[in-house]
Scaffold this motif. Structure first.
Motif, mmCIF file in Angstrom:
data_model
loop_
_atom_site.group_PDB
_atom_site.id
_atom_site.type_symbol
_atom_site.label_atom_id
_atom_site.label_comp_id
_atom_site.label_asym_id
_atom_site.label_seq_id
_atom_site.Cartn_x
_atom_site.Cartn_y
_atom_site.Cartn_z
ATOM 1 N N ASP A 22 0.834 -1.197 0.000
ATOM 2 C CA ASP A 22 0.000 0.000 0.000
ATOM 3 C C ASP A 22 0.874 1.254 0.000
ATOM 4 O O ASP A 22 0.638 2.194 -0.770
ATOM 5 C CB ASP A 22 -0.926 -0.019 1.208
ATOM 6 N N GLU A 23 1.907 1.269 0.828
ATOM 7 C CA GLU A 23 2.815 2.415 0.884
ATOM 8 C C GLU A 23 3.597 2.581 -0.416
ATOM 9 O O GLU A 23 3.859 3.703 -0.855
ATOM 10 C CB GLU A 23 3.761 2.275 2.071
ATOM 11 N N LEU A 24 3.972 1.466 -1.041
ATOM 12 C CA LEU A 24 4.707 1.529 -2.306
ATOM 13 C C LEU A 24 3.837 2.131 -3.408
ATOM 14 O O LEU A 24 4.292 3.012 -4.145
ATOM 15 C CB LEU A 24 5.193 0.141 -2.714
ATOM 16 N N VAL A 25 2.602 1.692 -3.524
ATOM 17 C CA VAL A 25 1.694 2.245 -4.537
ATOM 18 C C VAL A 25 1.477 3.737 -4.277
ATOM 19 O O VAL A 25 1.505 4.551 -5.210
ATOM 20 C CB VAL A 25 0.360 1.471 -4.573
ATOM 21 N N LYS A 26 1.294 4.116 -3.025
ATOM 22 C CA LYS A 26 1.138 5.538 -2.683
ATOM 23 C C LYS A 26 2.397 6.326 -3.040
ATOM 24 O O LYS A 26 2.314 7.454 -3.533
ATOM 25 C CB LYS A 26 0.808 5.697 -1.200
ATOM 26 N N TYR A 27 3.560 5.745 -2.807
ATOM 27 C CA TYR A 27 4.820 6.412 -3.161
ATOM 28 C C TYR A 27 4.849 6.710 -4.661
ATOM 29 O O TYR A 27 5.187 7.818 -5.079
ATOM 30 C CB TYR A 27 6.022 5.546 -2.763
ATOM 31 N N TRP A 28 4.518 5.695 -5.471
ATOM 32 C CA TRP A 28 4.533 5.892 -6.920
ATOM 33 C C TRP A 28 3.554 6.986 -7.344
ATOM 34 O O TRP A 28 3.878 7.818 -8.182
ATOM 35 C CB TRP A 28 4.219 4.590 -7.637
ATOM 36 N N MET A 29 2.380 6.980 -6.739
ATOM 37 C CA MET A 29 1.376 7.990 -7.086
ATOM 38 C C MET A 29 1.827 9.387 -6.650
ATOM 39 O O MET A 29 1.735 10.340 -7.421
ATOM 40 C CB MET A 29 0.031 7.650 -6.430
ATOM 41 N N GLU A 30 2.296 9.509 -5.422
ATOM 42 C CA GLU A 30 2.724 10.815 -4.905
ATOM 43 C C GLU A 30 3.963 11.343 -5.620
ATOM 44 O O GLU A 30 4.166 12.551 -5.695
ATOM 45 C CB GLU A 30 2.979 10.723 -3.396
ATOM 46 N N ASN A 123 11.432 -4.694 -3.021
ATOM 47 C CA ASN A 123 11.979 -5.619 -2.019
ATOM 48 C C ASN A 123 12.086 -4.957 -0.647
ATOM 49 O O ASN A 123 11.800 -5.576 0.375
ATOM 50 C CB ASN A 123 13.337 -6.156 -2.460
ATOM 51 N N THR A 124 12.477 -3.698 -0.630
ATOM 52 C CA THR A 124 12.629 -2.977 0.634
ATOM 53 C C THR A 124 11.271 -2.680 1.293
ATOM 54 O O THR A 124 11.078 -2.954 2.477
ATOM 55 C CB THR A 124 13.385 -1.652 0.401
ATOM 56 N N MET A 125 10.345 -2.146 0.522
ATOM 57 C CA MET A 125 9.075 -1.697 1.106
ATOM 58 C C MET A 125 8.078 -2.831 1.329
ATOM 59 O O MET A 125 7.363 -2.834 2.320
ATOM 60 C CB MET A 125 8.448 -0.609 0.228
ATOM 61 N N VAL A 126 8.022 -3.769 0.413
ATOM 62 C CA VAL A 126 7.018 -4.837 0.505
ATOM 63 C C VAL A 126 7.565 -6.050 1.245
ATOM 64 O O VAL A 126 6.902 -6.592 2.135
ATOM 65 C CB VAL A 126 6.515 -5.241 -0.903
ATOM 66 N N LEU A 127 8.757 -6.460 0.901
ATOM 67 C CA LEU A 127 9.327 -7.685 1.498
ATOM 68 C C LEU A 127 10.181 -7.400 2.719
ATOM 69 O O LEU A 127 10.601 -8.321 3.405
ATOM 70 C CB LEU A 127 10.157 -8.448 0.453
ATOM 71 N N LYS A 128 10.492 -6.120 2.948
ATOM 72 C CA LYS A 128 11.367 -5.728 4.066
ATOM 73 C C LYS A 128 12.735 -6.383 3.948
ATOM 74 O O LYS A 128 13.315 -6.819 4.935
ATOM 75 C CB LYS A 128 10.736 -6.042 5.429
ATOM 76 N N LYS A 129 13.245 -6.465 2.728
ATOM 77 C CA LYS A 129 14.551 -7.090 2.457
ATOM 78 C C LYS A 129 15.578 -6.025 2.096
ATOM 79 O O LYS A 129 15.303 -5.063 1.481
ATOM 80 C CB LYS A 129 14.464 -8.089 1.295
#
Length: 129
Positions: A22-30, A123-129
């Motif tokens: 959710d945060e990744l999609v918002k990042y792309w939009m913003e 990987n960082t935002m969704v998988l926390k890798k």
């Protein structure tokens, strides 16, 4: 190209369960990325080849499982993307989609394919890798 401005978020239902996605999609939009959404891996990734940039993300969640087939969709496009200088993520470990061991004809997986920096961001935002 290093700075992709096209994104294709698949399986958006997963945003309800996955805060990182959710945060990744918002990042792309913003960040004013251009939304490319046909609902399909093939046309979206094809456009990224023509534009020489972009990212396709299709995570999985308990309520919204992955639908992409490894042998017929993910692996062939992962090979093309990586040979073109991009990167892929299996959407679980953060490793390359080309490292997924195929154990069944209809095996499904999550995936992220595209520009290297955006796959790393996935990987960082969704998988926390």
């Amino acid at each position: 190209k290093q700075d992709p401005k096209f994104f294709s978020p698949a399986n958006l239902r997963a945003c309800q369960e996955d805060k990182g996605y959710d945060e990744l999609v918002k990042y792309w939009m913003e960040s004013k990325y251009t939304l490319r959404y046909s609902g399909g891996l093939v046309p979206d990734v094809y456009q990224f080849f023509t534009k020489e940039m972009g990212v396709f993300a299709n995570p999985t969640s308990k309520e919204s499982p992955a639908k992409l087939r490894v042998a017929f969709e993910v692996a062939p496009f992962a090979l093309l993307v990586e040979k073109a200088g991009g990167k892929t993520s299996d959407g679980v470990t953060g490793g390359s989609c080309l490292d997924i061991k195929i154990t069944a004809v209809d095996q499904r997986t999550a995936a992220c394919l595209g520009s290297a920096g955006e796959v790393d961001r996935f990987n960082t935002m969704v998988l926390k890798k």
